[in-house]
Design an enzyme around this catalytic site. Structure first.
Site, PDB file in Angstrom:
ATOM      1  N   LYS A  75       1.649  -2.498   3.666  1.00 29.40           N
ATOM      2  CA  LYS A  75       0.941  -1.668   2.676  1.00 29.40           C
ATOM      3  C   LYS A  75       0.811  -2.431   1.361  1.00 29.40           C
ATOM      4  CE  LYS A  75       5.355   0.535   1.474  1.00 29.40           C
ATOM      5  NZ  LYS A  75       6.253   1.644   1.836  1.00 29.40           N
ATOM      6  N   TYR A 132       6.026 -14.527 -29.869  1.00 32.61           N
ATOM      7  CA  TYR A 132       5.830 -13.191 -30.441  1.00 32.61           C
ATOM      8  C   TYR A 132       7.162 -12.533 -30.776  1.00 32.61           C
ATOM      9  CZ  TYR A 132       0.898 -13.069 -29.073  1.00 32.61           C
ATOM     10  OH  TYR A 132      -0.440 -13.312 -28.940  1.00 32.61           O
TER      11      TYR A 132
HETATM   12  C1  LIG Z   1       7.402   1.205   2.490  1.00 35.47           C
HETATM   13  C2  LIG Z   1       8.043   1.882   3.636  1.00 35.47           C
HETATM   14  C3  LIG Z   1       8.871   1.166   4.530  1.00 35.47           C
HETATM   15  C4  LIG Z   1       9.286  -0.266   4.286  1.00 35.47           C
HETATM   16  O1  LIG Z   1      10.353  -0.264   3.358  1.00 35.47           O
HETATM   17  P1  LIG Z   1      11.118  -1.604   2.938  1.00 35.47           P
HETATM   18  O2  LIG Z   1      12.188  -1.122   2.035  1.00 35.47           O
HETATM   19  O3  LIG Z   1      10.129  -2.447   2.218  1.00 35.47           O
HETATM   20  O4  LIG Z   1      11.607  -2.213   4.183  1.00 35.47           O
HETATM   21  C5  LIG Z   1       9.332   1.825   5.653  1.00 35.47           C
HETATM   22  N1  LIG Z   1       9.032   3.139   5.879  1.00 35.47           N
HETATM   23  C6  LIG Z   1       8.277   3.859   5.021  1.00 35.47           C
HETATM   24  C7  LIG Z   1       8.004   5.295   5.318  1.00 35.47           C
HETATM   25  C8  LIG Z   1       7.775   3.261   3.866  1.00 35.47           C
HETATM   26  O5  LIG Z   1       7.041   3.981   3.024  1.00 35.47           O
END
Ligand SMILES: *Cc1c(COP(=O)(O)O)cnc(C)c1O
Length: 364
Positions: A34, A257
């Site tokens: 994702k 800055y």
């Molecule tokens: C993003 C997500 C994962 C992966 O999680 P990680 O901590 O990156 O391994 C797994 N399951 C769901 C439902 C998620 O939203």
């Protein structure tokens, strides 16, 4: 000559980490890609494990369509399912699997007219209290979906809130709630289950379930910082840039800055072409590690939009054009994240403007 901020992406490392995740958990593994593969480039990452991956997980239909348009044939799970009923025809046409996490989705799915039935991952809220049907709704929801004309198959899933904390008993409690609820289903013995994210794969190795869902570990960062049992993960992203200016600062002079760095001795400073517009966190504090030509040193002063400052006092050989690693092979993304009050997930997702270069030592 173009601006030297570069995100080097090692696809062979991504593939290695996928294999580690799968082996560590046993069973099948959905590669979670994702958010453009946590900023690494979803299509490149997906193609690097094509043919061996059991499936992918993304947040939404738009992310799945990008993969389908690139010719990725494997199963794709939409982790938030659909947001509106009018997405269902495209979900069916593109052969995606959907999470059903709420009663409103269930009602829409049951009353829809679909060209084909869908594979549903029915999500239970076992204690995280973000998404998922409550335990009291779950059994009835399952029975309504089971055998319905719009439903091909049901996988039972849940998600952990604290799997990265090995001393919390919340994970065991969530497992128990999940298991007890599944046991109440008539078909319990035959249902495929999915619980583990990266932290659970690495830290709760006794949970063997059919499907794991590794995300961050595929990119080489362990969500469990204190554990000696974590297998070797290879960093996938190396963020580098170059020194474009060097100055000698006298004791008492300030830099950048807000003049938040004042030299307590004569100091040599390099200006690096990488800033928060590239995704380097502005919140990183003085002392955040980085490496110049392979030598570890530290950030000083305030990170600006296009540039940041590095301490070169103890690296006399450094010159204009010296390579600076912001994170990657020598500098752990987790260490930079910690110094910036965040997590590696956010660092990776934020990388932009830098040029992305992909490498794949194939046959690995
Ligand atoms: C993003 C997500 C994962 C992966 O999680 P990680 O901590 O990156 O391994 C797994 N399951 C769901 C439902 C998620 O939203």
């Amino acid at each position: 000559m173009s601006r030297p901020a570069i995100a080097h992406i090692r696809l062979d490392a991504f593939r290695h980490n996928y294999r580690v995740a799968k082996q560590c958990h046993g069973g099948k593994a959905l590669a979670v890609i994702k958010a453009n593969a946590y900023g690494h480039g979803a299509v490149h990452c997906a193609k690097s494990i094509e043919g061996e991956v059991d499936g992918f997980a993304v947040a939404c239909l738009e992310e799945a369509l990008q993969l389908r348009e690139a010719g990725i044939p494997e199963p794709i799970l939409l982790l938030e399912g659909f947001f509106e009923a009018n997405e269902l025809p495209d979900i069916v046409a593109n052969d995606c699997w959907i999470v059903v996490h709420a009663q409103w989705q269930l009602e829409i799915l049951l009353s829809a007219k679909l060209a084909q039935p869908l594979q549903v991952w029915l999500k239970m809220d076992s204690g995280m209290h973000r998404l998922g049907l409550s335990v009291s709704e779950y059994v009835q929801a399952y029975e309504r979906l089971n055998g319905h004309k719009n439903v091909k198959k049901i996988v039972a899933m849940s998600h952990f809130a604290n799997a990265d904390n090995l001393s919390s008993d919340h994970t065991s409690q969530q497992i128990e709630v999940f298991q007890n609820t599944i046991h109440a289903l008539k078909q319990a013995a035959r249902i495929e289950l999915s619980l583990a994210n990266s932290a659970a794969i690495l830290g709760w190795q006794k949970i063997k379930r059919d499907w794991s869902r590794p995300g961050i570990m595929l990119y080489g960062a362990s969500p469990i910082v204190q554990s000696s049992q974590v297998p070797v993960l290879k960093p996938v992203m190396q963020l580098t840039s170059k020194i474009i200016s060097i100055r000698n600062i006298k004791k008492g002079e300030s830099v950048g800055y807000g003049s938040i760095f004042t030299a307590d001795k004569d100091t040599i400073i390099g200006v690096v072409a990488c800033g928060y517009a590239d995704g380097y966190p502005r919140s990183a504090i003085a002392g955040t590690p980085m490496a110049v030509d392979g030598i570890m040193t530290r950030l000083i002063g305030r990170v600006s939009m296009d540039m940041l400052f590095v301490d070169l006092t103890d690296i006399p050989a450094a010159s204009i054009g010296s390579q600076v690693e912001l994170w990657g092979n020598q500098v752990a993304a987790n260490d930079v994240a910690k110094a910036a009050g965040t997590i590696a997930y956010e660092l990776f997702c934020n990388v932009k403007r830098a040029h992305f270069q992909y490498f794949d030592a194939s046959n690995i």
